[in-house]
Design a protein around this motif. Structure first.
Motif: not given
Length: 121
Positions: A105-111, A99-100, A28-29
């Motif tokens: 990129s846009t943010e993605n949500i991770h669990w 996370v980008k 990830f960035f």
């Protein structure tokens, strides 16, 4: 692929303390806001605390003064120090990270998968 792995959940007596950890791994960035949520049996998942990449924090009223969220950006890890635990804190605790994957990129949500905290005598 981004993974979040929680640890630190346990059975503790009322008034006790626990420290939860959540480590982020993968490609990830950047990691922006990180958070802890919890879900008790029969209840909706609720936000417990979150922390921005710059260190700004916020807490749900029920844990203010007892819980402290922190993060180690070098380790991509977020922590939740829980003191003066009460039976009503019993729940599965989940960490969450925005996370980008790249600069553009846009943010993605991770669990994470969750860790059980039980407060009981």
């Amino acid at each position: 692929q981004v993974q979040l792995v929680e640890s630190g959940g346990d059975l503790v007596q009322p008034g006790g303390s626990l420290r939860l950890s959540c480590a982020t791994s993968g490609s990830f960035f950047s990691i922006n806001t990180m958070a802890w949520y919890r879900q008790a049996p029969g209840k909706q998942r609720e936000l417990v605390a979150d922390i921005t990449s710059g260190g700004t924090t916020r807490y749900v009223d029920s844990v203010k003064g007892r819980f402290t969220i922190s993060r180690d950006n070098a380790k991509n890890t977020v922590y939740l120090q829980m003191n003066s635990l009460k039976p009503e804190d019993t729940a599965v605790y989940y960490c969450n990270a925005k996370v980008k994957r790249s600069f553009y990129s846009t943010e993605n949500i991770h669990w994470g998968q969750g860790t059980q905290v039980t407060v009981s005598s």
